[in-house]
Motif scaffolding. Structure first.
Motif, PDB file in Angstrom:
ATOM      1  N   ASN A  79      37.674  39.431  28.233  1.00 32.22           N
ATOM      2  CA  ASN A  79      37.279  40.701  28.834  1.00 32.22           C
ATOM      3  C   ASN A  79      37.589  40.726  30.327  1.00 32.22           C
ATOM      4  O   ASN A  79      38.041  41.742  30.853  1.00 32.22           O
ATOM      5  CB  ASN A  79      35.784  40.969  28.619  1.00 32.22           C
ATOM      6  N   VAL A  80      37.340  39.617  31.001  1.00 30.56           N
ATOM      7  CA  VAL A  80      37.637  39.522  32.425  1.00 30.56           C
ATOM      8  C   VAL A  80      39.139  39.659  32.646  1.00 30.56           C
ATOM      9  O   VAL A  80      39.585  40.391  33.532  1.00 30.56           O
ATOM     10  CB  VAL A  80      37.117  38.197  33.027  1.00 30.56           C
ATOM     11  N   VAL A  81      39.932  38.982  31.830  1.00 32.53           N
ATOM     12  CA  VAL A  81      41.387  39.030  31.964  1.00 32.53           C
ATOM     13  C   VAL A  81      41.893  40.466  31.784  1.00 32.53           C
ATOM     14  O   VAL A  81      42.767  40.920  32.532  1.00 32.53           O
ATOM     15  CB  VAL A  81      42.069  38.060  30.973  1.00 32.53           C
ATOM     16  N   LYS A  82      41.330  41.204  30.833  1.00 36.89           N
ATOM     17  CA  LYS A  82      41.740  42.604  30.626  1.00 36.89           C
ATOM     18  C   LYS A  82      41.468  43.448  31.868  1.00 36.89           C
ATOM     19  O   LYS A  82      42.307  44.262  32.267  1.00 36.89           O
ATOM     20  CB  LYS A  82      40.997  43.198  29.423  1.00 36.89           C
ATOM     21  N   VAL A  83      40.311  43.258  32.475  1.00 40.34           N
ATOM     22  CA  VAL A  83      39.977  44.004  33.688  1.00 40.34           C
ATOM     23  C   VAL A  83      40.937  43.628  34.816  1.00 40.34           C
ATOM     24  O   VAL A  83      41.442  44.493  35.531  1.00 40.34           O
ATOM     25  CB  VAL A  83      38.509  43.754  34.111  1.00 40.34           C
ATOM     26  N   VAL A  84      41.214  42.344  34.967  1.00 39.22           N
ATOM     27  CA  VAL A  84      42.123  41.867  36.017  1.00 39.22           C
ATOM     28  C   VAL A  84      43.514  42.466  35.836  1.00 39.22           C
ATOM     29  O   VAL A  84      44.137  42.920  36.807  1.00 39.22           O
ATOM     30  CB  VAL A  84      42.193  40.325  36.032  1.00 39.22           C
ATOM     31  N   GLU A  85      44.003  42.486  34.615  1.00 37.35           N
ATOM     32  CA  GLU A  85      45.341  43.030  34.363  1.00 37.35           C
ATOM     33  C   GLU A  85      45.428  44.500  34.774  1.00 37.35           C
ATOM     34  O   GLU A  85      46.379  44.910  35.435  1.00 37.35           O
ATOM     35  CB  GLU A  85      45.704  42.876  32.880  1.00 37.35           C
ATOM     36  N   LYS A  86      44.432  45.285  34.409  1.00 37.87           N
ATOM     37  CA  LYS A  86      44.434  46.710  34.756  1.00 37.87           C
ATOM     38  C   LYS A  86      44.264  46.912  36.262  1.00 37.87           C
ATOM     39  O   LYS A  86      44.908  47.779  36.852  1.00 37.87           O
ATOM     40  CB  LYS A  86      43.340  47.457  33.993  1.00 37.87           C
ATOM     41  N   ALA A  87      43.411  46.122  36.891  1.00 36.45           N
ATOM     42  CA  ALA A  87      43.215  46.238  38.342  1.00 36.45           C
ATOM     43  C   ALA A  87      44.504  45.885  39.080  1.00 36.45           C
ATOM     44  O   ALA A  87      44.878  46.559  40.043  1.00 36.45           O
ATOM     45  CB  ALA A  87      42.063  45.347  38.791  1.00 36.45           C
ATOM     46  N   ALA A  88      45.180  44.836  38.630  1.00 35.77           N
ATOM     47  CA  ALA A  88      46.427  44.420  39.278  1.00 35.77           C
ATOM     48  C   ALA A  88      47.497  45.505  39.154  1.00 35.77           C
ATOM     49  O   ALA A  88      48.219  45.778  40.116  1.00 35.77           O
ATOM     50  CB  ALA A  88      46.916  43.106  38.676  1.00 35.77           C
ATOM     51  N   GLU A  89      47.589  46.134  37.976  1.00 32.13           N
ATOM     52  CA  GLU A  89      48.570  47.203  37.775  1.00 32.13           C
ATOM     53  C   GLU A  89      48.387  48.338  38.771  1.00 32.13           C
ATOM     54  O   GLU A  89      49.347  48.972  39.184  1.00 32.13           O
ATOM     55  CB  GLU A  89      48.431  47.795  36.360  1.00 32.13           C
TER      56      GLU A  89
END
Length: 173
Positions: A79-89
């Motif tokens: 779940n953390v990784v999903k949030v990080v990916e979207k924030a980075a985009e």
């Protein structure tokens, strides 16, 4: 003075030598544009540089400049990784928010069954590691408690371990 990285939250610089930014929480839905704008303006006139809002759904999320994650509530690593990916985009900073009242059970157990400064710092560092492993460094960290001496101790400990800006505050009031 401790040297930190600088993070940009909607045009407000945090850390890296920038002046202290004042943040307040809101009680409105960002979907109610007129009311949200009026409350944000009132908070701004009162000295707030940043206003934090609850984001209950997708429509509310569209107005964000930064994201706060609470590792005690977000759940699994994925779940953390999903949030990080979207924030980075979207070049959106992430604030890791550790509250004494929502520490993961394993940290409570490790430190005697109750919140401690050490447990709060360990919780924050776990999530810093996840974000850094994903190549994400646009981070602000917050370790909060209603116990002011514990909150101060946790922030002092954390400041010795990371160069990210810290968000100071008392919570769970």
């Amino acid at each position: 003075m401790r040297k930190t990285r600088q993070v940009d939250v909607g045009g407000v610089k945090i850390g890296g030598g920038a002046p202290v930014a004042i943040q307040s929480m809101s009680t409105f839905s960002p979907v109610d544009n007129a009311y949200a704008a009026a409350q944000i303006n009132a908070l701004g006139k009162g000295g707030a540089d940043i206003v934090r809002v609850a984001v209950p759904d997708r429509r509310a999320a569209e107005a964000l400049d930064a994201v706060r994650i609470d590792p005690g509530n977000i759940g699994r690593h994925e779940n953390v990784v999903k949030v990080v990916e979207k924030a980075a985009e979207r070049s959106v900073p992430i604030r890791i928010g550790i509250n004494a009242g929502s520490l993961p059970a394993d940290l409570l157990d490790k430190y005697g069954g109750h919140p401690t400064a050490e447990g709060m710092v360990e919780g924050a560092l776990r999530h810093v590691q996840i974000l850094e492993e994903e190549g994400f460094h646009d981070i602000v960290i917050s370790v909060k408690s209603t116990d002011v001496p514990m909150m101060v101790k946790a922030n002092r400990m954390l400041s010795q371990k990371v160069d990210y800006p810290l968000h100071l505050g008392v919570t769970e009031a």
